[in-house]
Enzyme design. Structure first.
Site, mmCIF file in Angstrom:
data_model
loop_
_atom_site.group_PDB
_atom_site.id
_atom_site.type_symbol
_atom_site.label_atom_id
_atom_site.label_comp_id
_atom_site.label_asym_id
_atom_site.label_seq_id
_atom_site.Cartn_x
_atom_site.Cartn_y
_atom_site.Cartn_z
ATOM 1 N N ASN A 68 7.493 4.702 -6.304
ATOM 2 C CA ASN A 68 8.011 5.908 -5.680
ATOM 3 C C ASN A 68 7.235 7.118 -6.203
ATOM 4 O OD1 ASN A 68 9.625 7.565 -4.138
ATOM 5 N ND2 ASN A 68 11.562 6.895 -5.034
ATOM 6 N N CYS A 73 6.203 12.490 0.807
ATOM 7 C CA CYS A 73 6.193 11.101 0.335
ATOM 8 C C CYS A 73 5.086 10.315 1.034
ATOM 9 C CB CYS A 73 7.541 10.453 0.603
ATOM 10 S SG CYS A 73 7.971 10.398 2.365
ATOM 11 N N GLN A 106 6.336 14.139 -6.419
ATOM 12 C CA GLN A 106 6.056 14.969 -5.242
ATOM 13 C C GLN A 106 6.714 16.336 -5.327
ATOM 14 O OE1 GLN A 106 8.307 11.994 -2.577
ATOM 15 N NE2 GLN A 106 8.612 13.888 -1.427
ATOM 16 N N HIS A 163 12.010 8.008 4.337
ATOM 17 C CA HIS A 163 11.226 8.128 3.118
ATOM 18 C C HIS A 163 10.114 7.077 3.138
ATOM 19 C CE1 HIS A 163 10.352 9.335 -0.915
ATOM 20 N NE2 HIS A 163 10.771 8.227 -1.496
#
Ligand SMILES: *[C@@H]1O[C@H](CO)[C@@H](O)[C@H](O)[C@H]1NC(C)=O
Ligand SMILES: *[C@@H]1O[C@H](CO)[C@@H](O)[C@H](O)[C@H]1NC(C)=O
Length: 341
Positions: free
Chosen positions: A305, A149, A143, A284
């Site tokens: 992630n 996110c 990102q 997050h």
């Protein structure tokens, strides 16, 4: 015998001298060693600083982080390890402020949200599930310096349900969501449910190839956004604070989750099963793409992630599962949802 004995004494003596010499040298070289480590790290990650003052400031942060990581790793008895990674010259406040992005925003509308939990009555699910192995997960993305996110989490969940339904794995556009989901705040944060709502309203999301990621807020390109590559029909929330419900959902499809994921241990996680430290103040978002049990019997969630492949286990994290608190570790079971295709 005598000669063997003598040899052994000499070896022990040499080892002793060697250790002594090493300690003496390493004490002298300590600062210099860290300078060297910083230089090598700068080369490895292509980092250059604007001036000496900035380099000095970054060196100080690098050194603090290095000390934190080495102290953590040498404590022993840990279920996970930390390492110097691409975030090594950011202090934790800077890191958290620029690489996360879950924001508790008002819901865009509930018309597309289903009120049932379709997996409620599932009773039979495998002991482990890995949607990466199943071919439902695209490559890990990065990102960058954009708190979106939420877009990566939502896109990964949509990519997966489309692959599960159709067999086609297509990389979809995070940038479209960053630019066009008005109910979220782009690179200043957002929530996956609002992204799902947008995709239903827009009658689809386009491919990453058509609308590539820029890691910054742009004006919504409505022409590109109108080229629908795939679509979803709605979305559902997993009942909150219920890891058993989360397990049911993940056994059927990857799920978008929020967690408290910005601590130093998150910043520098490199491998193993993450067991803390974290609270449950959500900041997050990631996508849970599986679960399992390690050889020593530790149960974990497998999370994708969006911090690149040099973070964690090739971009993934294993997080302790089924803890003694309904929210789950880091609040992973507080606010989970998934798209319906
Ligand atoms: C290591 O972990 C085990 C299990 O959690 C614990 O019983 C033991 O006291 C720990 N040892 C140290 C040195 O921390
Ligand atoms: C689960 O089972 C209960 C009892 O039979 C039923 O009322 C409910 O509608 C079922 N839930 C779903 C999502 O099918």
């Amino acid at each position: 015998m005598v000669s063997t004995h003598n040899k052994r004494v000499s070896i022990v003596l040499l080892m002793f001298l060697g250790t002594w010499a090493f300690q003496a040298v390493s004490r002298v070289l300590d600062e210099e060693t860290i300078v060297q480590k910083h230089r090598l790290w700068m080369i490895q990650y292509g980092r250059a600083y604007v001036n000496e003052a900035e380099e000095g400031r970054r060196f100080k942060i690098f050194k603090d982080n290095l000390e934190y990581i080495e102290n953590f790793n040498t404590l022993g008895n840990q279920t996970y390890e930390l390492s110097l990674n691409i975030f090594a010259d950011l202090n934790n406040e800077e890191f958290a402020a620029s690489h996360t992005g879950y924001k508790d925003l008002p819901i865009a509308g509930t018309s597309k949200k289903s009120t049932v939990f379709r997996y409620e009555n599932l009773t039979d699910f495998p002991p482990s599930v890995d949607w990466i192995q199943a071919g439902a997960v695209t490559n890990v993305q990065n990102q960058g310096d954009c708190n979106c996110c939420w877009a990566f989490s939502a896109v990964a969940a949509v990519e997966a349900i489309i692959q599960i339904k159709t067999g086609n794995l297509i990389s979809l556009s995070e940038q479209q969501l960053v630019d066009c989901v008005d109910s979220n705040d782009g690179c200043s944060g957002g929530w996956m449910d609002n992204a799902f709502h947008y995709i239903v309203q827009n009658q689809g999301i386009t491919s990453d190839a058509n609308y590539p990621y820029k890691a910054t807020d742009k004006k919504c390109d409505s022409k590109k956004a109108a080229v629908s590559t795939v679509t979803i029909h709605g979305y559902e929330d997993v009942p909150a604070n219920n890891e058993a419900a989360l397990l049911k959902a993940v056994s059927k499809q990857p799920v978008s989750v929020c967690l408290e994921g910005a601590s130093k241990d998150f910043q520098f996680y490199s491998r193993g099963i993450f067991t803390g430290k974290c609270g449950t103040s959500l900041n997050h978002a990631v996508t849970v793409v599986g679960y399992g049990t390690s050889e020593d019997g530790t149960k974990y969630w497998l999370a994708k992630n969006s911090w690149g492949i040099n973070w964690g286990e090739k971009g993934y994290m294993r997080i302790l599962r089924e803890i003694d608190a309904p929210q789950g570790l880091c609040g992973i079971a507080k606010k989970a949802s998934y798209p319906i295709a």
